[in-house]
Design a protein around this motif. Structure first.
Motif, PDB file in Angstrom:
ATOM      1  N   UNK A   1      11.007   2.647  -9.115  1.00  0.00           N
ATOM      2  CA  UNK A   1       9.927   2.533 -10.108  1.00  0.00           C
ATOM      3  C   UNK A   1       9.573   3.856 -10.790  1.00  0.00           C
TER       4      UNK A   1
ATOM      5  N   UNK B   1       7.479  16.445   0.314  1.00  0.00           N
ATOM      6  CA  UNK B   1       6.636  15.332  -0.126  1.00  0.00           C
ATOM      7  C   UNK B   1       6.804  15.036  -1.601  1.00  0.00           C
TER       8      UNK B   1
ATOM      9  N   UNK C   1      -1.607  13.372   4.078  1.00  0.00           N
ATOM     10  CA  UNK C   1      -1.866  12.757   2.773  1.00  0.00           C
ATOM     11  C   UNK C   1      -3.152  13.324   2.179  1.00  0.00           C
TER      12      UNK C   1
ATOM     13  N   UNK D   1      14.178  10.996  -0.517  1.00  0.00           N
ATOM     14  CA  UNK D   1      14.834   9.760  -0.087  1.00  0.00           C
ATOM     15  C   UNK D   1      15.983   9.338  -1.010  1.00  0.00           C
TER      16      UNK D   1
ATOM     17  N   UNK E   1       2.095   4.250  -4.401  1.00  0.00           N
ATOM     18  CA  UNK E   1       2.443   3.823  -3.045  1.00  0.00           C
ATOM     19  C   UNK E   1       3.665   4.564  -2.512  1.00  0.00           C
ATOM     20  N   UNK E   2       4.622   4.815  -3.405  1.00  0.00           N
ATOM     21  CA  UNK E   2       5.903   5.352  -2.949  1.00  0.00           C
ATOM     22  C   UNK E   2       5.825   6.809  -2.526  1.00  0.00           C
TER      23      UNK E   2
ATOM     24  N   UNK F   1       3.876   0.226  -7.039  1.00  0.00           N
ATOM     25  CA  UNK F   1       2.488  -0.074  -6.709  1.00  0.00           C
ATOM     26  C   UNK F   1       1.648   1.200  -6.739  1.00  0.00           C
TER      27      UNK F   1
ATOM     28  N   UNK G   1       9.112  -1.021  -5.679  1.00  0.00           N
ATOM     29  CA  UNK G   1       8.022  -0.172  -5.195  1.00  0.00           C
ATOM     30  C   UNK G   1       7.012   0.283  -6.225  1.00  0.00           C
TER      31      UNK G   1
ATOM     32  N   UNK H   1       0.811  -1.218   0.000  1.00  0.00           N
ATOM     33  CA  UNK H   1       0.000   0.000   0.000  1.00  0.00           C
ATOM     34  C   UNK H   1       0.842   1.266   0.000  1.00  0.00           C
ATOM     35  N   UNK H   2       1.931   1.284   0.783  1.00  0.00           N
ATOM     36  CA  UNK H   2       2.648   2.539   0.994  1.00  0.00           C
ATOM     37  C   UNK H   2       4.136   2.469   0.651  1.00  0.00           C
ATOM     38  N   UNK H   3       4.543   1.323   0.091  1.00  0.00           N
ATOM     39  CA  UNK H   3       5.864   1.239  -0.522  1.00  0.00           C
ATOM     40  C   UNK H   3       7.050   1.323   0.418  1.00  0.00           C
TER      41      UNK H   3
ATOM     42  N   UNK I   1       6.001  11.103  12.246  1.00  0.00           N
ATOM     43  CA  UNK I   1       6.273  10.685  13.631  1.00  0.00           C
ATOM     44  C   UNK I   1       6.883  11.854  14.419  1.00  0.00           C
TER      45      UNK I   1
ATOM     46  N   UNK J   1      13.151   1.212  -2.005  1.00  0.00           N
ATOM     47  CA  UNK J   1      12.510   0.683  -3.212  1.00  0.00           C
ATOM     48  C   UNK J   1      11.860   1.785  -4.041  1.00  0.00           C
ATOM     49  N   UNK J   2      11.277   2.764  -3.353  1.00  0.00           N
ATOM     50  CA  UNK J   2      10.472   3.764  -4.046  1.00  0.00           C
ATOM     51  C   UNK J   2      11.306   4.743  -4.862  1.00  0.00           C
TER      52      UNK J   2
ATOM     53  N   UNK K   1      15.157   5.664   7.789  1.00  0.00           N
ATOM     54  CA  UNK K   1      14.543   6.744   6.982  1.00  0.00           C
ATOM     55  C   UNK K   1      13.069   6.467   6.714  1.00  0.00           C
ATOM     56  N   UNK K   2      12.714   5.171   6.553  1.00  0.00           N
ATOM     57  CA  UNK K   2      11.311   4.831   6.296  1.00  0.00           C
ATOM     58  C   UNK K   2      10.574   4.428   7.576  1.00  0.00           C
ATOM     59  N   UNK K   3      11.218   4.673   8.720  1.00  0.00           N
ATOM     60  CA  UNK K   3      10.606   4.357  10.017  1.00  0.00           C
ATOM     61  C   UNK K   3      10.223   2.881  10.121  1.00  0.00           C
TER      62      UNK K   3
ATOM     63  N   UNK L   1       4.005   7.674  -0.097  1.00  0.00           N
ATOM     64  CA  UNK L   1       3.495   7.655   1.264  1.00  0.00           C
ATOM     65  C   UNK L   1       4.544   7.333   2.332  1.00  0.00           C
ATOM     66  N   UNK L   2       5.302   6.221   2.155  1.00  0.00           N
ATOM     67  CA  UNK L   2       6.215   5.821   3.231  1.00  0.00           C
ATOM     68  C   UNK L   2       7.301   6.856   3.545  1.00  0.00           C
ATOM     69  N   UNK L   3       7.781   7.657   2.568  1.00  0.00           N
ATOM     70  CA  UNK L   3       8.782   8.663   2.953  1.00  0.00           C
ATOM     71  C   UNK L   3       8.252   9.706   3.943  1.00  0.00           C
TER      72      UNK L   3
ATOM     73  N   UNK M   1       6.426   8.909   6.625  1.00  0.00           N
ATOM     74  CA  UNK M   1       6.179   8.316   7.950  1.00  0.00           C
ATOM     75  C   UNK M   1       7.100   8.903   9.030  1.00  0.00           C
ATOM     76  N   UNK M   2       8.382   9.052   8.704  1.00  0.00           N
ATOM     77  CA  UNK M   2       9.330   9.545   9.719  1.00  0.00           C
ATOM     78  C   UNK M   2       9.041  11.007  10.073  1.00  0.00           C
ATOM     79  N   UNK M   3       8.892  11.906   9.070  1.00  0.00           N
ATOM     80  CA  UNK M   3       8.526  13.287   9.415  1.00  0.00           C
ATOM     81  C   UNK M   3       7.204  13.366  10.190  1.00  0.00           C
TER      82      UNK M   3
END
Lengths: 384, 384
Positions: free
Chosen positions: A226, B210, B258, A216, B222-223, B95, B93, A91-93, B233, A222-223, A128-130, B225-227, B229-231
């Protein structure tokens, strides 16, 4: 790194978390469970190998959940993985990986090339991706075991190796936009040969960007990959092998495809050559081969070995600089640098409808160290 | 969209590709195979629902390979998926997904909100990541069937709905850095309620970014989103609910967490208010709720309905603008806009160590259309 016994000392119905708040179990290579394949696959003739298409007999897997921490790792037959479709990795890569190679030396031993650098980078990518923290030293122990068990998959021929792909994927179930506190580490291995059969051509691209400050691009996630597939396809349609990624209004040169990029430029003072690459400003992957080229280039012992003065330069440079150096006859080589390609020469860069043509060919000394013909400051790490 | 009979007309040993070069089979909803769950899960009390944690009884799955094209889709019990660890979705990644909601109207019918917009965006997201082309109209037919089969999972209460998550993952096996010509579509569904119980606070962030021009921020991949997560948090640790993403040296306001982001600002000419949001310059997700808010705001019929003049403005605006409007008493509302949150008011934005405090509360008319209390220009699409 946590109490490694907390799982085994947990009574049924209790969680590791409640017994041991805040310190889930760290990855522990000494707990490795080994299940060997009943039948081994036939080795493939090396001339038929294509990068990342053939895999060895085994893989290593470990899983993390927020209460128990890292499971005991398993070395087991290569096979599929089963996951819930709601998992974060789909879902979120939130996936990261490393690329490493195991070489067979003249002494018959398997060697990894500066694997500590990959492991530190893997730890940083997870952070970096928590993703849950992971102990790179434990991962390296597991990789050595896998290489040892699957050693017959390392081709003996020069330029061939067993490519190792440690991967960490976020397996948290649930669609909430929150860090993945569940994860899976797996390590797979694929016999591989020279990546580029001849010098490659690059198309300089600025309408798409690979990475940006605050993103990143400086991590192996991974992200990062693609989003480059579509521009890469377009570059091939235009007759080029790979993209030369530019950045900013001044068209700074950053990376080539998924590789670091160097140029060799004749110096005005005639004291050898400059080996120039973009600085690690957060948009450039801190490549192991990149760091090794820069280290060799700054080492007087190495200058003596190759009878040439090299001046490593990590600096911002632009397409205008490249065009100028080329027109002045100073642009001697352009090199795509990475674990897969090692050091691959580029002979042509397309930019604004014209080609910059580059003479020269690749550098050999890195491969000599990787294959154990040259011993250099402990960079080749024997597996078993 | 290809010859839909090419698989069935293929003799054993032949591939669809060789019979039918260049036109693999398109996704065909009429070929849907249905396998219903033997036992249905108990419904969960709505007060215990958390976003994306509970899933309905069924899912829809279809797979694509480069020779045969899209398989006949299946509607089957919700369950895990099994993939090779070398798959593109884990490694690179590639997706994409969509987020949609099915609401139960006063007429007892299930309604999707402007689903054509999600389907066009899904098609574009696949194209951006060079995934196999997918026919969004066929995906929508499958979604309607899933909603119909799992209709008991749509809570009747206002503000509750069945959240639909169509997902396309790249399943090409192999580590080569090339577009994923294998893919899997799946659609899962999760009953859900109001996302934010109260107005949210935002921390304006510029050290992480972002999205970037030439990147993928304008697509639902998908990619993206995960970058974050850390900011995110870090923002929570500093006492804020979500991030307000800034861009560039001039600190342009882009998105909130998001979600798209709007501000409502009193006009100097006293002719109602401006509804301001960042333009679709490639760094902003073209949200369905965003487009719907802008469309309502530019519609004289709607102005009559709410007895207020709204002036939609898609424009670049900065943190300096926000601070100025706030100090002048013109900043009436700040709204985080998205399918999950619908329209969520923000009451505080942290920036450079101070808070901008915002009065106001959310807009209601969108939910009235979504839940079928107001019929508006065909935006509510009945499922069966």
């Amino acid at each position: 790194m946590g109490d490694r016994n907390s799982i085994t000392s947990t009574a049924p119905g209790q969680t590791g978390d409640s017994l041991n708040p805040g310190s889930p179990v760290a990855l522990d290579a000494s707990k490795l469970k080994i299940t060997l394949a009943q039948t081994l696959k036939p080795l493939q003739p090396i001339e038929t190998l294509r990068f990342g298409q053939t895999f060895s007999d085994h893989m290593v897997v470990a899983t993390h959940d927020p209460e128990k921490g890292w499971s005991a790792p398993e070395l087991k037959p290569y096979g599929p993985i089963t996951l819930d479709p709601q998992c974060s990795c789909f879902q979120y890569g939130g996936n990261v990986f490393e690329g490493m190679k195991a070489y067979l030396g003249p002494d018959g031993k398997a060697r990894l090339f500066r694997p500590d650098m990959n492991m530190r980078r893997l730890e940083k990518s997870c952070a970096r991706l928590a993703l849950p923290p992971i102990d790179g030293d434990a991962v390296l122990e597991l990789i050595k075991r896998l290489v040892d068990v699957d050693k017959r998959w390392i081709p003996k021929e020069s330029g061939y190796s067993l490519y190792i792909r440690p991967t960490v994927i976020g397996t948290r179930p649930g669609l909430g936009l929150t860090p993945s506190d569940h994860a899976m580490l797996y390590v797979i291995a694929s016999p591989t040969g020279p990546y580029f059969a001849k010098p490659i051509s690059l198309l300089a691209v600025s309408e798409n960007v690979r990475a940006w400050p605050g993103g990143t691009g400086g991590h192996k996630v991974a992200s990062n990959y693609s989003p480059g597939f579509l521009p890469q396809r377009t570059a091939v349609e235009k007759g080029y092998d790979q993209i030369l990624w530019l950045f900013g209004d001044d068209r700074r040169v950053t990376e080539a495809g998924v590789m670091n990029f160097f140029v060799v430029v004749k110096r005005d003072d005639e004291d050898g050559v400059d080996l120039i690459t973009a600085p690690l400003d957060g948009t450039i992957l801190p490549g192991v081969t990149r760091a090794s080229c820069l280290a060799l280039a700054s080492d007087p012992e190495f200058h003596q070995e190759i009878s040439m003065r090299l001046h490593p330069q990590e600096m911002v440079y632009t397409m205008s600089d490249l065009a100028k150096w080329s027109s002045e006859g100073k642009l001697l080589e352009a090199l795509a640098i990475g674990t897969v390609a090692i050091v691959g020469p580029c002979d042509r860069i397309g930019y604004e409808g014209k080609d910059i043509v580059i003479p020269g060919d690749g550098l050999g000394p890195i491969l000599d160290i990787q294959e154990g013909r040259t011993e250099w400051k402990g960079w080749g790490v024997v597996c078993a």
